[in-house]
Design an enzyme around this catalytic site. Structure first.
Site, mmCIF file in Angstrom:
data_model
loop_
_atom_site.group_PDB
_atom_site.id
_atom_site.type_symbol
_atom_site.label_atom_id
_atom_site.label_comp_id
_atom_site.label_asym_id
_atom_site.label_seq_id
_atom_site.Cartn_x
_atom_site.Cartn_y
_atom_site.Cartn_z
ATOM 1 C CE LYS A 104 43.024 85.346 -17.406
ATOM 2 N NZ LYS A 104 43.374 85.127 -18.797
HETATM 3 C C1 LIG Z 1 42.517 85.196 -19.870
HETATM 4 C C2 LIG Z 1 43.143 85.413 -21.180
HETATM 5 C C3 LIG Z 1 42.451 86.028 -22.229
HETATM 6 C C4 LIG Z 1 41.001 86.462 -22.108
HETATM 7 O O1 LIG Z 1 40.831 87.466 -21.155
HETATM 8 P P1 LIG Z 1 39.363 87.761 -20.572
HETATM 9 O O2 LIG Z 1 39.550 88.802 -19.547
HETATM 10 O O3 LIG Z 1 38.884 86.453 -20.014
HETATM 11 O O4 LIG Z 1 38.547 88.201 -21.716
HETATM 12 C C5 LIG Z 1 43.121 86.240 -23.413
HETATM 13 N N1 LIG Z 1 44.395 85.843 -23.581
HETATM 14 C C6 LIG Z 1 45.091 85.242 -22.601
HETATM 15 C C7 LIG Z 1 46.483 84.811 -22.865
HETATM 16 C C8 LIG Z 1 44.501 85.009 -21.370
HETATM 17 O O5 LIG Z 1 45.188 84.418 -20.394
#
Ligand SMILES: *Cc1c(COP(=O)(O)O)cnc(C)c1O
Length: 503
Positions: A121
Site C-alpha cells: 500500500k
Molecule cells: C491490501 C492488501 C492486499 C489486497 O489488495 P487489494 O488491492 O485490496 O486487492 C493483499 N495483501 C496485502 C498484504 C495487503 O495489504
C-alpha cells in the site's frame, strides 16, 4: 475539461484533480475515465527506463490535468529516499520448483513491500498525499481535507504514514477490532502526528468499509463539515489517486524482466495477484489497457473466496460466513473495485452497474450475464487457498527457494502452483504484497516452529531460524508507546469522524 465520471452515471464529469480530492462520486459510484486505453504507452521506450520515469509516463497519461512539473515533483517526493530498494519494486527470480504445474515460463516475485510500512500500500499511499496537495491547491478554497479510511490492516498504517502532518489534511482510520495482526495494530496505534485519529471498530472490515461509504453519502454531515471548512475524502483504493500509482509497478516489473534477459520486449507476461478489494489486480488490468503485454491476470483469494466464486460462476454473493484468516488484508467480502472492472468489461454500461450495485446493497448478491462473464474470464483467471494451503505454501517456498513469504503472498504462491500458465506467457510474476515480518506468528508457525506468546519474540525467532532481518520500523514497535485505544461501535463512526474533523 471533464474526464472522470461515476461508474453508475455518466451525467456529470470532473477532472482527475477533483476525482482525487473527493475520492468517491456523489452517487456512491467510483470514478472512471472513458479515455482509459484510447492512448497506449510506448512499452519499447519504457523498458529502458527506471521507476521514476515510468511513473511520470503512467501518471501523466492517466491524470491529464496535472502539469508535467506537478507530476515530476510528486514522483520525486514519493519515491526518493522512501523505499529501501533502488528499483523501488524489485523483481526477484525464483527457481522453477515454484510450480507443481509444469511450466517453462520464468517465474519472479515482484517485491512491493520495501516502503516505510512494509506493505504494498505504500507505493500508492506515498503518492496520494502529494497528488491531493496539488489538487487542493488548484481548488484554492483553503478547505481542510479529512481523510476517512477503513482498513483491513495495511491501508491504515500506510495512509497514516503518508498523511501524518500533511498540511491542510487530517486523517481518521478505522480497523476491525481483534481482526488485524498485533504488529499491524501497533503500527497504527503508535502513529505520531497532530492530525491523526485511530479507532478500532466492533465489527469486521466490511462493516467498517460500508459505514465509511455511508459517512461519505451523509449530506447533513457534509453540510456541517462544510460550514467548518472541511471536506471528506478517501485513501482507500476507491480513490483514483490510489489506483493510478499501482499501475506503474506492472510496467516496472516488465522492464526489469526485459533488462534481465528473462523475456524479450513484446512477450506476454502473466501476473498473479493476492486480492481483497480488487484494487491491485485492477491496476494490472489498467496496465493491460495501456498496452502492457499481459497474458492473464490471476486473482488469488484466501478462504474468503467470494471473488473466486464470482469469477467461476458469474454470481457474486456476500451472504456467506466471514473467516478471520492469517491474511487479514484479504478478509473481504465486498470487493469495491470489482465495480470498476465490471464497468469497463461491460463496455461502460452505467445502468447495468447501478443495477448490480443496488442488488448488492439490497440483497448482498448480484449476477452477470454469461456473455459478460465470458469476457471477464478472457482477462482474469483465479484460484484460492485455505489456511492449511497458505501455511504449506510458506513452508514449500522456504524449503525450495530459501525465500520467506508472508501469508498474503503465500495465497498467490499456492494459486500459481494450481493454475496452468496461460498460453503464450513467457514469464509469470507473483506480486508480493507484504513483508513476512508483519505476520511473524503465522509465518513462524507455518515453518513448523513453536510460537512464543509474544509477537516480538516470534519476530526474533523468525530472524534466527531463517537468518533474515526484520525491518527496523517493525522491530522497533516493541518499545513504541501506543497513543490510541479508542473502540467504537459501527453506528458511532460518523460522530467519531465529525469530532476528529472539528478538532
Ligand atoms: C491490501 C492488501 C492486499 C489486497 O489488495 P487489494 O488491492 O485490496 O486487492 C493483499 N495483501 C496485502 C498484504 C495487503 O495489504
Amino acid at each position: 475539461m471533464g474526464l472522470y465520471h461515476s461508474t453508475r452515471s455518466a451525467a456529470d464529469s470532473v477532472s482527475s484533480k477533483v476525482a482525487i480530492r473527493t475520492g468517491i462520486a456523489p452517487d456512491g459510484g467510483l470514478y472512471v475515465s472513458d479515455a482509459l486505453g484510447s492512448e497506449k504507452l510506448d512499452v519499447n521506450a519504457l523498458v529502458g527506463q527506471g521507476y521514476h520515469a515510468i511513473a511520470r509516463a503512467v501518471l501523466g497519461l492517466l491524470l491529464p490535468d496535472y502539469t508535467e512539473d506537478e507530476i515530476a515533483a510528486c514522483v520525486d517526493e514519493a519515491y526518493t529516499g522512501t523505499f529501501a530498494a533502488d528499483e523501488v519494486t524489485p523483481v526477484r527470480m525464483l527457481g522453477n520448483a515454484v510450480s507443481p504445474v509444469p511450466t517453462t515460463a520464468a517465474t519472479g516475485v515482484l517485491e512491493l513491500f520495501h516502503g516505510p510500512t512494509s506493505a504494498f500500500k505504500d507505493v500508492a499511499l506515498q503518492m496520494l498525499p502529494r497528488l491531493m496537495a496539488r489538487a487542493q491547491a488548484s481548488a484554492g478554497a483553503g478547505e481542510r481535507i479529512m481523510i476517512v479510511t477503513a482498513t483491513s490492516g495495511d491501508t491504515g498504517k500506510a495512509a497514516l504514514a503518508g498523511f501524518a502532518d500533511a498540511p491542510g489534511c487530517g486523517i481518521t482510520v478505522f480497523y476491525p477490532e481483534g481482526k488485524v495482526s498485533r504488529v499491524q495494530e501497533l503500527q497504527m496505534t503508535t502513529q505520531e502526528g497532530s492530525n491523526v485519529a485511530v479507532a478500532a471498530v466492533r465489527g469486521n472490515f466490511d462493516d467498517a468499509q460500508s459505514a465509511v461509504k455511508r459517512i461519505f453519502a451523509d449530506r447533513a454531515l457534509a453540510r456541517r463539515l462544510a460550514d467548518a471548512g472541511v471536506v471528506l475524502s478517501s485513501a482507500n483504493s476507491i480513490n483514483v489517486g490510489r489506483l493510478v500509482p499501482q499501475v506503474v509497478y506492472y510496467f516496472a516489473a516488465y522492464a526489469q524482466l526485459v533488462r534481465a534477459g528473462k523475456i524479450a520486449c513484446g512477450d506476454a507476461v502473466e501476473f498473479c495477484v493476492p486480492t481483497g478489494n480488487f484494487g491491485d489486480v485492477l491496476a494490472g488490468y489498467y496496465a493491460k489497457l495501456l498496452g502492457l503485454p499481459v497474458a492473464k491476470l490471476i486473482v488469488a483469494a484466501d478462504k474468503n473466496n467470494v471473488l473466486f466464486d464470482f469469477l467461476t460462476t458469474g454470481v457474486y454473493d456476500r451472504n456467506r460466513p466471514f473467516f478471520t484468516t492469517t491474511s487479514p488484508s484479504m478478509d473481504i467480502l465486498i470487493s469495491s473495485n470489482l465495480e470498476r472492472m465490471l464497468y469497463y468489461l461491460s463496455g461502460g454500461d452505467c445502468e447495468l452497474i447501478a443495477r448490480l450495485m443496488a442488488d448488492l446493497a439490497e440483497t448482498g448478491r448480484f449476477e452477470v450475464a454469461p456473455e459478460l462473464l465470458a469476457k471477464i474470464q478472457e482477462v482474469f483467471a483465479c484460484g484460492w487457498a485455505d489456511e492449511d494451503q497458505v501455511a504449506a505454501a510458506i513452508e514449500r517456498c522456504w524449503e525450495t527457494e530459501r525465500y520467506v513469504i508472508d501469508p498474503h503472498t503465500a495465497c498467490g504462491y499456492h494459486v500459481l502452483g494450481q493454475v496452468a500458465p496461460a498460453e503464450g506467457a513467457a514469464a509469470r510474476v507473483l506480486l508480493s504484497t507484504a513483508n513476512p515480518y508483519k505476520f511473524p506468528r503465522a509465518v513462524l508457525a507455518a515453518l513448523g516452529h513453536e510460537t512464543p506468546a509474544d509477537d516480538f519474540a516470534c519476530m526474533r525467532e523468525l530472524e534466527r531460524v531463517t537468518s533474515t532481518t526484520a525491518p527496523v520500523q517493525l522491530a522497533s514497535l516493541e518499545t513504541a508507546r501506543a497513543r490510541f485505544s479508542d473502540v467504537v461501535d459501527v453506528p458511532a463512526m460518523g460522530a467519531y469522524v465529525e469530532q476528529a474533523a472539528l478538532k
